[in-house]
Scaffold this motif. Sequence first.
Motif, PDB file in Angstrom:
ATOM      1  N   ILE A  63       0.840  -1.200   0.000  1.00 18.41           N
ATOM      2  CA  ILE A  63       0.000   0.000   0.000  1.00 18.41           C
ATOM      3  C   ILE A  63       0.878   1.253   0.000  1.00 18.41           C
ATOM      4  CG2 ILE A  63      -1.596   1.365   1.410  1.00 18.41           C
ATOM      5  CD1 ILE A  63      -2.911  -1.346   2.191  1.00 18.41           C
ATOM      6  N   GLY A  64       1.912   1.278   0.837  1.00 21.67           N
ATOM      7  CA  GLY A  64       2.808   2.435   0.888  1.00 21.67           C
ATOM      8  C   GLY A  64       3.528   2.669  -0.430  1.00 21.67           C
ATOM      9  N   VAL A  65       4.097   1.615  -0.967  1.00 21.14           N
ATOM     10  CA  VAL A  65       4.826   1.728  -2.236  1.00 21.14           C
ATOM     11  C   VAL A  65       3.861   2.069  -3.373  1.00 21.14           C
ATOM     12  CG1 VAL A  65       6.102   0.397  -3.951  1.00 21.14           C
ATOM     13  CG2 VAL A  65       6.759   0.281  -1.558  1.00 21.14           C
ATOM     14  N   GLY A  66       2.694   1.448  -3.381  1.00 19.91           N
ATOM     15  CA  GLY A  66       1.697   1.718  -4.419  1.00 19.91           C
ATOM     16  C   GLY A  66       1.228   3.161  -4.410  1.00 19.91           C
ATOM     17  N   TYR A  67       0.988   3.701  -3.214  1.00 24.46           N
ATOM     18  CA  TYR A  67       0.556   5.097  -3.122  1.00 24.46           C
ATOM     19  C   TYR A  67       1.633   6.029  -3.678  1.00 24.46           C
ATOM     20  CZ  TYR A  67      -0.399   9.717  -1.379  1.00 24.46           C
ATOM     21  OH  TYR A  67      -0.586  11.066  -1.307  1.00 24.46           O
ATOM     22  N   ILE A  68       2.858   5.793  -3.294  1.00 30.18           N
ATOM     23  CA  ILE A  68       3.955   6.653  -3.750  1.00 30.18           C
ATOM     24  C   ILE A  68       4.092   6.581  -5.265  1.00 30.18           C
ATOM     25  CG2 ILE A  68       6.475   6.916  -3.729  1.00 30.18           C
ATOM     26  CD1 ILE A  68       6.320   6.210  -0.725  1.00 30.18           C
ATOM     27  N   LEU A  69       4.040   5.381  -5.814  1.00 36.20           N
ATOM     28  CA  LEU A  69       4.170   5.249  -7.269  1.00 36.20           C
ATOM     29  C   LEU A  69       2.988   5.877  -7.998  1.00 36.20           C
ATOM     30  CD1 LEU A  69       5.685   1.679  -7.618  1.00 36.20           C
ATOM     31  CD2 LEU A  69       6.815   3.871  -8.012  1.00 36.20           C
ATOM     32  N   ILE A 106      11.619  13.239  -2.810  1.00 32.66           N
ATOM     33  CA  ILE A 106      11.544  12.850  -1.399  1.00 32.66           C
ATOM     34  C   ILE A 106      10.606  11.665  -1.246  1.00 32.66           C
ATOM     35  CG2 ILE A 106      10.667  13.573   0.866  1.00 32.66           C
ATOM     36  CD1 ILE A 106      11.814  16.361   0.270  1.00 32.66           C
ATOM     37  N   LEU A 107       9.481  11.691  -1.947  1.00 29.63           N
ATOM     38  CA  LEU A 107       8.565  10.549  -1.897  1.00 29.63           C
ATOM     39  C   LEU A 107       9.231   9.286  -2.434  1.00 29.63           C
ATOM     40  CD1 LEU A 107       5.093  12.041  -2.875  1.00 29.63           C
ATOM     41  CD2 LEU A 107       5.796  11.107  -0.677  1.00 29.63           C
ATOM     42  N   TRP A 108      10.021   9.418  -3.507  1.00 28.15           N
ATOM     43  CA  TRP A 108      10.732   8.251  -4.018  1.00 28.15           C
ATOM     44  C   TRP A 108      11.764   7.759  -3.016  1.00 28.15           C
ATOM     45  CZ3 TRP A 108      11.475  10.367  -9.643  1.00 28.15           C
ATOM     46  CH2 TRP A 108      10.318  10.113 -10.379  1.00 28.15           C
ATOM     47  N   GLY A 111       9.869   5.858  -0.499  1.00 29.59           N
ATOM     48  CA  GLY A 111       9.566   4.539  -1.063  1.00 29.59           C
ATOM     49  C   GLY A 111      10.761   3.611  -0.991  1.00 29.59           C
ATOM     50  N   ALA A 112      11.934   4.137  -1.278  1.00 29.21           N
ATOM     51  CA  ALA A 112      13.158   3.340  -1.159  1.00 29.21           C
ATOM     52  C   ALA A 112      13.387   2.962   0.302  1.00 29.21           C
ATOM     53  CB  ALA A 112      14.353   4.122  -1.716  1.00 29.21           C
ATOM     54  N   VAL A 133      13.745  -0.261  -8.452  1.00 32.78           N
ATOM     55  CA  VAL A 133      12.790   0.532  -9.238  1.00 32.78           C
ATOM     56  C   VAL A 133      12.863   1.998  -8.811  1.00 32.78           C
ATOM     57  CG1 VAL A 133      10.326   0.938  -9.659  1.00 32.78           C
ATOM     58  CG2 VAL A 133      11.241  -1.389  -9.746  1.00 32.78           C
ATOM     59  N   PHE A 134      12.910   2.245  -7.505  1.00 37.42           N
ATOM     60  CA  PHE A 134      13.005   3.622  -7.030  1.00 37.42           C
ATOM     61  C   PHE A 134      14.338   4.264  -7.427  1.00 37.42           C
ATOM     62  CE2 PHE A 134       9.566   2.337  -4.099  1.00 37.42           C
ATOM     63  CZ  PHE A 134       8.671   3.352  -4.409  1.00 37.42           C
TER      64      PHE A 134
END
Length: 164
Positions: A63-69, A106-108, A111-112, A133-134
Amino acid sequence: MKLENPDFNKKAYFKKLESVIYLFLMLPLAGFGWVFLEKESGNALRSVFFEEPDIMFHGVMLIGVGYILMRTVLTWRSDMIKYLDQFEALDVKLKMIQKPLIYRNILWAIGAGICVYGLYEKGDMLYALIFTVFLILITANRPTGHYFAKFFRLKGEERKWMEE
């Protein structure tokens, strides 16, 4: 081609922006190196994701990674183009996109960081893959003249000025 400030130094602007972006990447990158080496030395890295999965943990991470992407890849460019259409001068557009670019990176980096935490907790190599990916997103979208010429869809004299 319109410039509000004819003395605008785009190369210095690109370097400054790139330095800030890579500064935010350093913490997750250092964390990844440390976690990867620690897990590797303890033979705790797992390459099989579906072997004893923790569905709740992986779900929250997804969910966290999906939101950021979704927020930074799917809608970001169109939102920025709509916002920047009100400005005509290229140097003003570059100045106005600085904070959103930093925010996106910063969001990426967050995500990392999520991927580093997932690797730390579970040792699943899937998190190393998503971390990659990030890294690719951050390095492929670094602020350069070519990136901005493509982003703004510049042509002719404006494109030439931006890419010089």
